[in-house]
Design a protein around this motif. Sequence first.
Motif, short mmCIF file in Angstrom:
data_model
loop_
_atom_site.label_atom_id
_atom_site.label_comp_id
_atom_site.label_asym_id
_atom_site.label_seq_id
_atom_site.Cartn_x
_atom_site.Cartn_y
_atom_site.Cartn_z
N ALA A 16 5.46 -1.44 -1.75
CA ALA A 16 5.48 -2.22 -3.17
C ALA A 16 6.62 -1.84 -3.78
O ALA A 16 7.09 -2.40 -4.60
CB ALA A 16 4.21 -1.21 -4.01
N ALA A 17 7.56 -0.50 -3.44
CA ALA A 17 8.78 -0.31 -3.98
C ALA A 17 9.60 -1.34 -3.92
O ALA A 17 10.51 -1.83 -4.39
CB ALA A 17 9.24 1.01 -3.59
N VAL A 18 9.87 -1.71 -2.32
CA VAL A 18 10.57 -2.78 -1.91
C VAL A 18 10.55 -4.05 -2.66
O VAL A 18 11.33 -4.76 -2.91
CB VAL A 18 10.61 -3.13 -0.33
N ALA A 19 8.98 -4.43 -2.78
CA ALA A 19 8.65 -5.53 -3.44
C ALA A 19 9.41 -5.79 -5.09
O ALA A 19 9.96 -6.75 -5.46
CB ALA A 19 7.35 -5.89 -3.57
N ARG A 20 9.30 -4.51 -5.50
CA ARG A 20 9.80 -4.38 -7.05
C ARG A 20 11.55 -4.73 -6.95
O ARG A 20 11.96 -5.36 -7.79
CB ARG A 20 9.41 -3.02 -7.64
N LEU A 21 12.11 -3.98 -5.93
CA LEU A 21 13.44 -3.90 -5.94
C LEU A 21 13.83 -5.45 -5.60
O LEU A 21 14.97 -5.85 -5.99
CB LEU A 21 13.94 -3.00 -4.76
N LEU A 22 12.91 -6.13 -4.59
CA LEU A 22 13.40 -7.67 -4.47
C LEU A 22 13.33 -8.35 -5.56
O LEU A 22 14.07 -9.43 -5.96
CB LEU A 22 12.55 -8.11 -3.34
N ASP A 23 12.18 -8.16 -6.52
CA ASP A 23 12.10 -9.22 -7.67
C ASP A 23 13.23 -8.68 -8.63
O ASP A 23 13.66 -9.59 -9.23
CB ASP A 23 10.84 -8.39 -8.39
N ARG A 24 13.79 -7.61 -8.76
CA ARG A 24 14.81 -7.05 -9.64
C ARG A 24 16.09 -7.88 -9.27
O ARG A 24 17.21 -8.33 -9.75
CB ARG A 24 15.17 -5.66 -9.54
N GLU A 25 16.24 -7.96 -7.77
CA GLU A 25 17.58 -8.51 -7.06
C GLU A 25 17.68 -10.14 -7.27
O GLU A 25 18.56 -10.50 -7.71
CB GLU A 25 17.55 -8.42 -5.56
N LEU A 26 16.40 -10.80 -7.55
CA LEU A 26 16.40 -12.02 -7.84
C LEU A 26 16.88 -12.46 -9.41
O LEU A 26 17.33 -13.39 -9.61
CB LEU A 26 15.05 -12.78 -7.55
#
Length: 215
Positions: free
Chosen positions: A28-38
């Motif tokens: 879930a943390a990785v998913a949040r970070l990926l969204d921020r990256e976009l």
Amino acid sequence: MSQDTSDTTTRRRNPRGQGDRLRAEILAAVARLLDRELTETALPVSLREVAREVGIAAQSLYLHFADKDQLAQAVAEDGYQRVVAAMRDADSQAAARGADAGERLRVQANAFCDFARAERGVTRLMFGHDSSRFAQPTEVHPARLLWQQWLDAVHACEEEGLHWPDGAEHTAMLIWSAIFGRFALWTSAFGQHDPQALTNFVDRVVSTVLRDAHQ
């Protein structure tokens, strides 16, 4: 010497036997970070890296682009202009051969895929990030140029007597969405990487759309 913990977040250890819970939290943390990256990092390279690739001093780059966002917008705008130029060139060549509007639509769709396949990094930037950052609310988004090209290709078919029940805009969006979606699959491990697979799909999409038209 004390250990620097400024980049860590304190959390309570999961009870024994709840390793699956920690694994889920990590994902879930990785998913949040990926969204921020976009949304926060439009260009995955630094200006210094770009300057080094060009062979100039970083200061020279700053004379043209104030920051990464400005450079990303310029790259995206250039990408849209180049893909539309490729589609228009394919259209002109087909018209010179006496092709009808349906065939001209087909060659433009293939030209779009050819560009995307040859310029994967630019295409990823054009479509893979929060594209709303590439234009202010009062400005025209650079993708509008490409959308208009798809729409013009469909309107050309209408000028030759073809019509679709849902109208030109729906048809243009259907073609664009289907072809770009297939390209996205093609670039992933899930899809085939044979260029002919893309060509075959484009031909089938265009043939289906033309078959659904009425005169």
